[in-house]
Design an enzyme around this catalytic site. Sequence first.
Site, short mmCIF file in Angstrom:
data_model
loop_
_atom_site.label_atom_id
_atom_site.label_comp_id
_atom_site.label_asym_id
_atom_site.label_seq_id
_atom_site.Cartn_x
_atom_site.Cartn_y
_atom_site.Cartn_z
N ASP A 144 3.62 4.22 0.26
CA ASP A 144 3.21 2.95 -0.33
C ASP A 144 3.74 2.85 -1.77
OD1 ASP A 144 1.79 0.54 -0.45
OD2 ASP A 144 -0.05 1.51 -1.16
N HIS A 145 4.25 1.69 -2.13
CA HIS A 145 4.74 1.44 -3.50
C HIS A 145 5.67 2.51 -4.03
CE1 HIS A 145 2.60 -2.26 -4.32
NE2 HIS A 145 1.56 -1.74 -3.69
N GLY A 156 -7.07 -4.31 -6.20
CA GLY A 156 -8.33 -3.99 -6.87
C GLY A 156 -9.43 -5.01 -6.60
ZN LIG Z 1 -0.02 -2.67 -2.92
#
Ligand SMILES: [Zn+2]
Length: 515
Positions: free
Chosen positions: A81-82, A181
């Site tokens: 991821d990322h 978030g």
């Molecule tokens: Zn993300």
Amino acid sequence: MLVSSTELFHIADKKNFAIPATNFIDALTAKVYTETAESLGLPLILAYAESHQDYLGLEEAAWIGKHYAEKVSVPIVLHLDHGSDPTFIKEAIRLGFTSVMIDGSSLSFEDNVQVTKSIVEYAHSHGVVVEGEIGHVGSNTVSYEGEDNDQSQYTTLSEAKAFSQSTGIDSLAISIGTAHGEYTGKPEINFERLNEIDKELSVPLVLHGGSSTGDENLKRCAREGMRKINIFTDLIVAAHKEAQTQTPHYMALRDNLERGFKEVLTHYYHVFETQPIELKDDTMKHSTKSRPFFMINPKSYLTGKHAYELAIAADRYAEAADFDVYFTAQYVDLKALADQTNNLIITAQHMDGIHLGRGMGFVTGDSLKEAGVSAVMLNHAEHPLTLSQLVASIDKAKAVGITTIVCADSVKEAKAIAMLAPDIILCEPTELIGTGQTSDASYIEKTNEEIRAISSDILVMQAAGITTPEDVYHTIAKGADGTGCTSGIVLADNPSVMVRDMLQAVTDATKTDRK
Ligand SMILES: [Zn+2]
């Protein structure tokens, strides 16, 4: 079961649901996510973020991820991821991740295209799929995922289209109003933008920042085109909450944490309407192309029983061969051949680029995929396509996970077709078809060179005038990635013996020094 995401997204698209992607940061999280997936009989994208390497190093993540993925029977994608550092991403690929994200979304459009394209080339040559991001999913004030308070930038249709076309990515993260978030208010999702992009693009879409976006919003995203939804913050918030309850000892605390993770993941499976996916065992086997390869192409010479007999023999020889063997057949024979063979890449001789719905007399990519077809030939001189038909067919084949072999006549045509990023280009000067005359070394060298200058990811097949095992040997030895034959096989006294000898010629040619 550790798998690639291509087939999962294809099925999710057909049945209209999303698959959750959850970040693991240690063995406990990897274990509870995969066990939850197993207990519900559902697929999962087990993700590890480059930004979490202080909690868990890449090498540990690869070992832990693979261990828990292989321990369960449901399909699990091990996803990075990322990813931002190309060296880190390549290391993840080397360590066995089956999917990676390259996040160039904070770069300029051109720089994002450039870095994403280079990762796609590397990943695809290793059989790994790539998620890119265009537009930018930012972060809320409290975020465990991205940088705190990082502004989002909505994805536009034109950017999404240009980005996916010029990079060759397998899935695309778009920004439509979510952020990483916890939100302070309720986020506004731009469903109109989602619909617009989903309608125009054939690559599966991905939603980041799914946590606390609201169940109704997320359900709608899953129903309207998002095939992967990332959830992390909600999981750790729930586990943390469970950790606050009085516990007599550490083991009880651990049980509580597990319960928190499990409850939230189960909840989101329900929201995303995720359905069980049963994969055939060989899904991974032929997910990517590799060199060298050989194609048995009976065109319209063989049907039914005759095609079947040759395929069964070829399947036996292909088992012993250390390379890919493609076998083309008439549409109605494809399913039986796919069911009855284990070592051939069953190939359709054409498909149309249409979506399911209206249309009469077309060959859909979905029906081919369901029949067990893994590759398709397009634009053969004996079944030419217009440019727009060819673009549509390549896009659709890619969306359903079918390898594309596109025919080109001249060097000029091969260059133009290379821009469309097919998996394989078959270079065959039309005037040589059926003449028994093979392409010369300079033609082979020239087409290889021109195509590779555009993309080193495309394999080049040369098959003009191949009639004998000697022709096969020389064509591979001259530098073609693959070759194939029609009349030399179907008109031979014993076609299956000819197949055996031609496969042997490929093996022999690869042992000699290739140009
Ligand atoms: Zn993300």
